[in-house]
Motif scaffolding. Sequence first.
Motif, PDB file in Angstrom:
ATOM      1  N   LYS A  48       0.848  -1.203   0.000  1.00 31.28           N
ATOM      2  CA  LYS A  48       0.000   0.000   0.000  1.00 31.28           C
ATOM      3  C   LYS A  48       0.884   1.253   0.000  1.00 31.28           C
ATOM      4  O   LYS A  48       1.806   1.372   0.806  1.00 31.28           O
ATOM      5  N   VAL A  49       0.566   2.151  -0.926  1.00 27.03           N
ATOM      6  CA  VAL A  49       1.383   3.365  -1.049  1.00 27.03           C
ATOM      7  C   VAL A  49       0.499   4.602  -0.868  1.00 27.03           C
ATOM      8  O   VAL A  49      -0.544   4.721  -1.510  1.00 27.03           O
ATOM      9  N   VAL A  88       0.074   8.481  -1.599  1.00 24.89           N
ATOM     10  CA  VAL A  88       0.590   9.508  -2.510  1.00 24.89           C
ATOM     11  C   VAL A  88       0.019  10.845  -2.008  1.00 24.89           C
ATOM     12  O   VAL A  88      -1.204  10.997  -1.899  1.00 24.89           O
ATOM     13  N   SER A 122       2.647   9.447 -10.312  1.00 26.55           N
ATOM     14  CA  SER A 122       3.003   8.462  -9.275  1.00 26.55           C
ATOM     15  C   SER A 122       1.915   7.404  -9.166  1.00 26.55           C
ATOM     16  O   SER A 122       2.206   6.207  -9.033  1.00 26.55           O
ATOM     17  N   LEU A 123       0.659   7.851  -9.228  1.00 29.01           N
ATOM     18  CA  LEU A 123      -0.456   6.899  -9.173  1.00 29.01           C
ATOM     19  C   LEU A 123      -0.345   5.899 -10.318  1.00 29.01           C
ATOM     20  O   LEU A 123      -0.459   4.696 -10.134  1.00 29.01           O
ATOM     21  N   CYS A 134       2.439   3.446  -9.764  1.00 26.48           N
ATOM     22  CA  CYS A 134       2.077   2.456  -8.729  1.00 26.48           C
ATOM     23  C   CYS A 134       1.223   1.363  -9.358  1.00 26.48           C
ATOM     24  O   CYS A 134       1.470   0.172  -9.163  1.00 26.48           O
ATOM     25  N   PRO A 170      -2.180   2.088  -4.573  1.00 24.95           N
ATOM     26  CA  PRO A 170      -2.021   3.470  -4.113  1.00 24.95           C
ATOM     27  C   PRO A 170      -3.306   4.102  -3.564  1.00 24.95           C
ATOM     28  O   PRO A 170      -4.416   3.734  -3.973  1.00 24.95           O
ATOM     29  N   CYS A 201      -4.313   8.220  -2.979  1.00 27.54           N
ATOM     30  CA  CYS A 201      -3.798   9.590  -3.085  1.00 27.54           C
ATOM     31  C   CYS A 201      -4.663  10.516  -2.239  1.00 27.54           C
ATOM     32  O   CYS A 201      -5.897  10.450  -2.278  1.00 27.54           O
ATOM     33  N   TYR A 259      -8.504   6.414  -7.273  1.00 23.40           N
ATOM     34  CA  TYR A 259      -7.552   6.240  -6.177  1.00 23.40           C
ATOM     35  C   TYR A 259      -7.420   7.515  -5.325  1.00 23.40           C
ATOM     36  O   TYR A 259      -6.657   7.540  -4.370  1.00 23.40           O
ATOM     37  N   THR A 294       8.821   3.499  -7.461  1.00 24.30           N
ATOM     38  CA  THR A 294       7.915   2.363  -7.286  1.00 24.30           C
ATOM     39  C   THR A 294       8.679   1.036  -7.369  1.00 24.30           C
ATOM     40  O   THR A 294       8.347   0.082  -6.675  1.00 24.30           O
TER      41      THR A 294
END
Length: 535
Positions: free
Chosen positions: A4-5, A7, A17-18, A21, A28, A30, A103, A390
Amino acid sequence: MAKKVAVIGAGVSGLISLKCCVDEGLEPTCFERTEDIGGLWRFKDNVEDGRASIYKSVITNTSKEMSCFSDFPMPEDFPNFLPNSKLLEYFRIFAKKFDLLKYIQFQTIVLTVKKCPDFSSSGRWEVVTQSNGKEQSAVFDAVMVCSGHHILPHIPLKSFPGIERFKGQYFHSRQYKHPVGFEGKRILVIGIGNSAADIASELSKNAAQVFISTRSGSWVMSRISEDGYPWDMVFHTRFKSMLRNILPRTVLKWMMEQQLNRWFNHANYSLEPKNKYLMKEPILNDDLPSRILYGAIKVKPRVTELTETSAIFEDGTVEGDIDVIVFATGYTFSFPFLEEPVFQLEQNMVSLYKYMFPPRLEKSTLACLGLIQPLGSIFPTVELQARWATRVFKGLCSLPSEQTMMEDIIKRKEKRIELFGESHSQVLQTNYVDYLDELALEIGAKPDLISLLFREPKLAVKLFFGPCNSYQYRLAGSGQWEGARHAILSQEQRILKPLKTRSVKAAPTFPPSFLLKILGLLAVFVAFFFHLHWF
Ligand code: FAD
Ligand code: NAP
């Protein structure tokens, strides 16, 4: 289970970035403090706390072919330099195409990002957010900081003795929206970055007089380069980048000065930089020199003092009846949600490995994206940063030891000062092609020109002598895109499409005027020959 990231921010850095990912199979979420995507590029009439604020007339200074993401060229009919609304439109179609909106949690501000108690083994972070007045906490395996660095104004009032006496209006360029209300005024713009040049040029159309005060001057370039192509497509080629790296500095400096003075002589326009051999970010502005030529803008040196109504300059000259002062003096940045020890911020400088990773973390699970000022477009740059980050989070790439990272940070800082100088505005400055290649090397996406030369010489030549665009980093390695080759070979078409709006007969390759000149020359020779024989 997918990692799990978190952002932070849904500007251009957050959006790419999304996508990265998702491409890497990460999960992700955000958090965006406002109600929409786009960050800096979403113009609003009012200035909002915590978000960058632009003026209505902002147009990109990097061209569409050099600014698009690597597997998503901009539509053919988009102009080569984009008004902010058009760029935002591109981000919207990009977000839709890759289904990124699902996201994003809008109107959700990140309050704190803290290491979990078991951080040294898990590398996890606790992220506390606030939405509708309610606080929430969640744990993430990694964090991508995409909160932007053009939010906090740098307004050095202490350098302007007498400002407290000044009776007119003064504000930072971040507050400027449009020229309405400034008609007939005498305006002083402080600084000579792209904001100062844009604002001064726009205001000077209806102001009584505009002055630009600069302590160090700047090179000014046109967005239009050789043969009318966008400047960055001509400037950022691998060939020229190589020349800039291998030519002796004295030769390079001389060539640079000749090139930059070709459009107009900067010394004659009082713009020549104090240290003219630094590679400091130039101004890209087609209007500024002509506004100076018309007398609508006058360039002045550093302000030494302000009075109730006047500005006194370093050379002893005084300009009276000043109504407005615009401080176009740049930005500073901070990360209020991060714990202090994550990384240090000193005098607007961060100690990050390759401008991204804090070197002292036990686990490489946090990265800063877009905290950089490349000499070209930030969009492909931040995309490669996100592709690398990533893959680091996934464990596919690893970072060197803390000592190696610290040594790199110190070396890079020295090199930066040598190339770009010590000005506050240059602390995030980097070379373009070199930095892109460096990031691409980390993920195995740097094109191999030698092997390409044998397999497909035409493409290899394009890659070396043509513009270094983002598609080049999708030809091989992780994240290869089958459309990359075609995108490179068809870019001319996308550049010309919005320009060729009227059919014009192609000019003959051997124009009659040229033929006439040749015939004329021949006639002179023949006449001369007979002249010798007759007399
Ligand atoms: P931003 O666009 O600032 O987005 C950050 C986002 O994070 C925002 O949406 C903000 O609301 C959100 N956020 C911040 N803090 C929080 C928080 N705590 N919680 C939740 N959300 C948060 N670069 C180029 O390459 N070409 C150009 O032509 C160009 N023109 C420019 C023109 C101007 C006037 C300026 C100031 C800069 C320009 N730049 C240009 C550089 C610019 O930085 C980038 O274009 C780009 O917009 C940066 O995107 P970002 O996503 O990193 O930051
Ligand atoms: P900037 O590039 O940081 O420029 C700030 C200017 O203020 C510099 O000329 C600097 O002079 C001067 N300054 C700073 N402190 C000063 C002081 N104490 N006294 C006198 N002068 C001082 O800021 P910006 O113009 O707002 O640009 C920020 C970023 O946004 C840049 O990357 C720029 O390219 C980008 N931008 C792009 C566009 C566009 O695409 N059209 C438009 C605007 C901005 P010194 O150099 O002497 O330090």
